[in-house]
Scaffold this active site. Sequence first.
Site, PDB file in Angstrom:
ATOM      1  N   PRO A  94       0.993  -1.258   0.096  1.00 50.48           N
ATOM      2  CA  PRO A  94       0.012  -0.028   0.026  1.00 50.48           C
ATOM      3  C   PRO A  94       0.913   1.347  -0.028  1.00 50.48           C
ATOM      4  O   PRO A  94       0.265   2.283  -0.363  1.00 50.48           O
ATOM      5  CB  PRO A  94      -0.835  -0.049   1.400  1.00 50.48           C
ATOM      6  CG  PRO A  94      -0.641  -1.561   1.781  1.00 50.48           C
ATOM      7  CD  PRO A  94       0.645  -2.217   1.313  1.00 50.48           C
ATOM      8  N   GLU A 122       3.338  -7.960   9.127  1.00 52.85           N
ATOM      9  CA  GLU A 122       3.182  -6.453   9.271  1.00 52.85           C
ATOM     10  C   GLU A 122       3.850  -6.092   8.059  1.00 52.85           C
ATOM     11  O   GLU A 122       3.972  -4.698   7.907  1.00 52.85           O
ATOM     12  CB  GLU A 122       3.618  -6.242  10.635  1.00 52.85           C
ATOM     13  CG  GLU A 122       3.075  -6.718  11.868  1.00 52.85           C
ATOM     14  CD  GLU A 122       1.629  -6.432  11.674  1.00 52.85           C
ATOM     15  OE1 GLU A 122       1.274  -5.159  11.487  1.00 52.85           O
ATOM     16  OE2 GLU A 122       0.664  -7.326  11.518  1.00 52.85           O
ATOM     17  N   ARG A 160      -2.739  -9.344 -20.322  1.00 56.52           N
ATOM     18  CA  ARG A 160      -3.871  -9.164 -21.433  1.00 56.52           C
ATOM     19  C   ARG A 160      -3.334  -8.208 -22.582  1.00 56.52           C
ATOM     20  O   ARG A 160      -3.857  -7.801 -23.572  1.00 56.52           O
ATOM     21  CB  ARG A 160      -5.178  -8.988 -21.027  1.00 56.52           C
ATOM     22  CG  ARG A 160      -5.324  -7.644 -20.145  1.00 56.52           C
ATOM     23  CD  ARG A 160      -6.816  -7.572 -19.620  1.00 56.52           C
ATOM     24  NE  ARG A 160      -7.856  -7.432 -20.426  1.00 56.52           N
ATOM     25  CZ  ARG A 160      -7.843  -6.381 -21.337  1.00 56.52           C
ATOM     26  NH1 ARG A 160      -7.199  -5.160 -20.851  1.00 56.52           N
ATOM     27  NH2 ARG A 160      -8.810  -6.267 -22.123  1.00 56.52           N
ATOM     28  N   ASP A 175     -10.853  -0.627 -24.749  1.00 53.55           N
ATOM     29  CA  ASP A 175     -10.715  -0.745 -23.280  1.00 53.55           C
ATOM     30  C   ASP A 175     -10.938   0.598 -22.579  1.00 53.55           C
ATOM     31  O   ASP A 175     -10.680   1.662 -23.016  1.00 53.55           O
ATOM     32  CB  ASP A 175      -9.490  -1.301 -22.575  1.00 53.55           C
ATOM     33  CG  ASP A 175      -9.441  -2.766 -22.752  1.00 53.55           C
ATOM     34  OD1 ASP A 175     -10.128  -3.368 -23.403  1.00 53.55           O
ATOM     35  OD2 ASP A 175      -8.332  -3.355 -22.391  1.00 53.55           O
TER      36      ASP A 175
HETATM   37  C1  9WO Z   1      -0.826  -1.496   7.064  1.00 53.31           C
HETATM   38  C2  9WO Z   1      -1.137  -0.293   7.043  1.00 53.31           C
HETATM   39  C3  9WO Z   1      -1.937   0.464   8.228  1.00 53.31           C
HETATM   40  C4  9WO Z   1      -2.347   1.730   8.066  1.00 53.31           C
HETATM   41  C5  9WO Z   1      -1.741   2.667   7.288  1.00 53.31           C
HETATM   42  C6  9WO Z   1      -0.668   1.905   6.367  1.00 53.31           C
HETATM   43  C7  9WO Z   1      -0.557   0.635   6.254  1.00 53.31           C
HETATM   44  N1  9WO Z   1       0.166  -0.127   5.723  1.00 53.31           N
HETATM   45  C8  9WO Z   1      -0.127  -1.383   5.858  1.00 53.31           C
HETATM   46  C9  9WO Z   1       0.853  -2.351   5.301  1.00 53.31           C
HETATM   47  O1  9WO Z   1       1.449  -2.355   4.416  1.00 53.31           O
HETATM   48  N2  9WO Z   1       0.560  -3.796   5.711  1.00 53.31           N
HETATM   49  C10 9WO Z   1       0.693  -4.911   4.881  1.00 53.31           C
HETATM   50  C11 9WO Z   1      -0.286  -5.824   4.617  1.00 53.31           C
HETATM   51  C12 9WO Z   1       2.078  -5.617   5.305  1.00 53.31           C
HETATM   52  C13 9WO Z   1       2.468  -6.521   4.205  1.00 53.31           C
HETATM   53  C14 9WO Z   1       1.066  -7.384   3.739  1.00 53.31           C
HETATM   54  N3  9WO Z   1       0.010  -6.400   3.685  1.00 53.31           N
HETATM   55  C15 9WO Z   1      -0.391  -6.040   2.155  1.00 53.31           C
HETATM   56  C16 9WO Z   1      -1.244  -5.153   1.742  1.00 53.31           C
HETATM   57  N4  9WO Z   1       0.394  -6.490   1.191  1.00 53.31           N
HETATM   58  N5  9WO Z   1       0.109  -5.822   0.423  1.00 53.31           N
HETATM   59  C17 9WO Z   1      -1.004  -5.108   0.366  1.00 53.31           C
HETATM   60  C18 9WO Z   1      -1.448  -4.358  -0.720  1.00 53.31           C
HETATM   61  C19 9WO Z   1      -2.430  -3.600  -0.784  1.00 53.31           C
HETATM   62  C20 9WO Z   1      -2.662  -2.614  -1.892  1.00 53.31           C
HETATM   63  N6  9WO Z   1      -2.008  -2.739  -2.996  1.00 53.31           N
HETATM   64  C21 9WO Z   1      -0.854  -3.724  -2.925  1.00 53.31           C
HETATM   65  C22 9WO Z   1      -0.579  -4.489  -1.972  1.00 53.31           C
END
Ligand code: 9WO
Length: 235
Positions: A94, A122, A160, A175
């Site tokens: 994220p 985490e 794709r 698209d």
């Molecule tokens: C948790 C969190 C909470 C509040 C603000 C920011 C935050 N970031 C995270 C976080 O990175 N948590 C991850 C959860 C830890 C690794 C596994 N998680 C996760 C989410 N992996 N990938 C995503 C994700 C989300 C959206 N796009 C790509 C990957």
Amino acid sequence: MKIDVLTIFPEFFREVFNFGIVRRARSANIVEITVYDIRSFTTDKHRMTDDRPFGGGDGMVMKCEPIFNAVEKIVGTTERENYPQGTRVVLLSPQGRVFKQVVARKFAEDAKHIVLICGRYEGVDERVNEVLVTDEISIGDYVLSGGEAAAIVLTDAITRLLPNALGSETSAENDSFTNNLLDCPHYTRPPEFRGMRVPEILLNGNHAEIERWRAEKALEKTKKVRKDLLEGVEK
Ligand code: 9WO
């Protein structure tokens, strides 16, 4: 194109790439997708992929070592500077830049080998990001329980767009997002269902008028729900 997925849950991917366009692209050797179990790159007795966070706090952090070992084996080096041309090592998170159709298009055009690292717990030890990762990518502003679902999204969106993946019947040019517009509505038979009529214009066979109607509907919908796309601003 080669796409490799690194995950502690390889089972998660057992069937997802066996359907539709992605399955066909694999059969036609347009893309080769391999899912690797990060645990198989551990070297310790307990095959540990995670450990407690330095500095304290809840939860666990994914260890560097198995991920470095995996990239070394799969890419041939752990020095980002020495990756073969066209190699992208992607961390799904994220905290990354947001994945959009333009990014999918760029990857489909330039990348030869994409390694997708899926985090769990985490997060992943930051040294993976500092040394191995060429692109940290988010699929949107929400937290998932891991990167796996995001890896599926990237694999699908990129595959794709590879040359010949869609076959002759369809084209990626029409698209959604190609021209910063959402898609127009679609209808099929019957022309009347439970009193609901298909728009008359679609039944009259005038293709110039139909194209004009579709463009108008696409614009209308975009204005209504995604004005940001028209303004070209990030939202
Ligand atoms: C948790 C969190 C909470 C509040 C603000 C920011 C935050 N970031 C995270 C976080 O990175 N948590 C991850 C959860 C830890 C690794 C596994 N998680 C996760 C989410 N992996 N990938 C995503 C994700 C989300 C959206 N796009 C790509 C990957």
